[in-house]
Design a protein around this motif. Sequence first.
Motif, mmCIF file in Angstrom:
data_model
loop_
_atom_site.group_PDB
_atom_site.id
_atom_site.type_symbol
_atom_site.label_atom_id
_atom_site.label_comp_id
_atom_site.label_asym_id
_atom_site.label_seq_id
_atom_site.Cartn_x
_atom_site.Cartn_y
_atom_site.Cartn_z
ATOM 1 N N THR A 5 6.931 -3.014 -1.775
ATOM 2 C CA THR A 5 6.578 -1.646 -2.154
ATOM 3 C C THR A 5 6.614 -1.478 -3.670
ATOM 4 N N ALA A 6 7.587 -2.103 -4.304
ATOM 5 C CA ALA A 6 7.654 -2.060 -5.766
ATOM 6 C C ALA A 6 6.448 -2.746 -6.385
ATOM 7 N N PHE A 7 6.060 -3.900 -5.833
ATOM 8 C CA PHE A 7 4.871 -4.587 -6.327
ATOM 9 C C PHE A 7 3.628 -3.701 -6.192
ATOM 10 N N GLY A 8 3.516 -3.013 -5.047
ATOM 11 C CA GLY A 8 2.368 -2.135 -4.833
ATOM 12 C C GLY A 8 2.320 -1.006 -5.836
ATOM 13 N N SER A 9 3.464 -0.390 -6.083
ATOM 14 C CA SER A 9 3.524 0.702 -7.057
ATOM 15 C C SER A 9 3.151 0.224 -8.450
ATOM 16 N N ILE A 10 3.701 -0.911 -8.843
ATOM 17 C CA ILE A 10 3.459 -1.430 -10.189
ATOM 18 C C ILE A 10 2.007 -1.870 -10.360
ATOM 19 N N LEU A 46 0.831 -1.216 0.000
ATOM 20 C CA LEU A 46 0.000 0.000 0.000
ATOM 21 C C LEU A 46 0.862 1.261 0.000
ATOM 22 N N LYS A 47 2.032 1.183 0.638
ATOM 23 C CA LYS A 47 2.938 2.328 0.622
ATOM 24 C C LYS A 47 3.330 2.694 -0.810
ATOM 25 N N GLY A 48 3.399 1.688 -1.667
ATOM 26 C CA GLY A 48 3.716 1.950 -3.057
ATOM 27 C C GLY A 48 2.510 2.320 -3.886
ATOM 28 N N ALA A 49 1.360 1.735 -3.558
ATOM 29 C CA ALA A 49 0.163 1.943 -4.381
ATOM 30 C C ALA A 49 -0.534 3.273 -4.112
ATOM 31 N N ILE A 50 -0.663 3.649 -2.844
ATOM 32 C CA ILE A 50 -1.438 4.846 -2.486
ATOM 33 C C ILE A 50 -0.891 6.119 -3.136
ATOM 34 N N MET A 92 4.510 -9.963 -12.881
ATOM 35 C CA MET A 92 5.591 -9.930 -11.902
ATOM 36 C C MET A 92 5.346 -10.883 -10.740
ATOM 37 N N ILE A 93 4.150 -10.819 -10.166
ATOM 38 C CA ILE A 93 3.855 -11.625 -8.984
ATOM 39 C C ILE A 93 3.848 -13.114 -9.334
ATOM 40 N N SER A 94 3.403 -13.445 -10.541
ATOM 41 C CA SER A 94 3.398 -14.848 -10.966
ATOM 42 C C SER A 94 4.822 -15.392 -11.065
ATOM 43 N N LEU A 95 5.709 -14.593 -11.647
ATOM 44 C CA LEU A 95 7.108 -15.000 -11.758
ATOM 45 C C LEU A 95 7.745 -15.122 -10.376
#
Length: 209
Positions: free
Chosen positions: A111-116, A64-68, A127-130
Amino acid sequence: METSFIIIIILAYFFGSISSAVLICKILCLPDPRFFGSNNPGATNILRIAGYKIAIVVIMFDALKGAIPIWLGYYLVMMNPKFLGITAIFSCLGHMYPVFLKFRGGKGVSTAFGSISAMNYDFFLIMISLWITIILISRYASLSAIVTASVVPFYTWYFQYQYLFAIIVISTLIVTKHIPNIKLLWIKQEKHIWGNKNKKAIHNDKKSL
């Protein structure tokens, strides 16, 4: 408008600097992850300290820190892809080098996953699947993060070119943060994501602090 962009980017860094791993451990009276296990205030270390439920909470908060900030930038000030990418970079920088913890933070994967995920959901699924596939095969969280960070720029170049600069920067930061893990993997001393330490041992370590 430029001022609004700058404010969002600065907020992304400070929001990213909030360490959920450290806060949760303090609330639950658990060992400080900066001085326990791998000494990394991230979800993998929390998994070993407190179990998968607490680790999931840390992952969600860090994501969420990356997504918000991305959502705020897009919906409030209609940021273009260039500024969204810069916002994602600063969110990850906040997590990795938090001003509130003397610039000693985590490795930025969640955080990178959240941003992406906020920038492009299909991109996130790739990304998450890999990442999950490599973890299930190798049981190394570090190897999964390193391989995913190394591969994702090529996907970005082909499918999401507008975010290429940001993804290259974020991937470079993640791999750089994992240099100690790369050394451990090379000499076959890296710990698996599970099965390295039982709860009794953790309890004893906690008592000794």
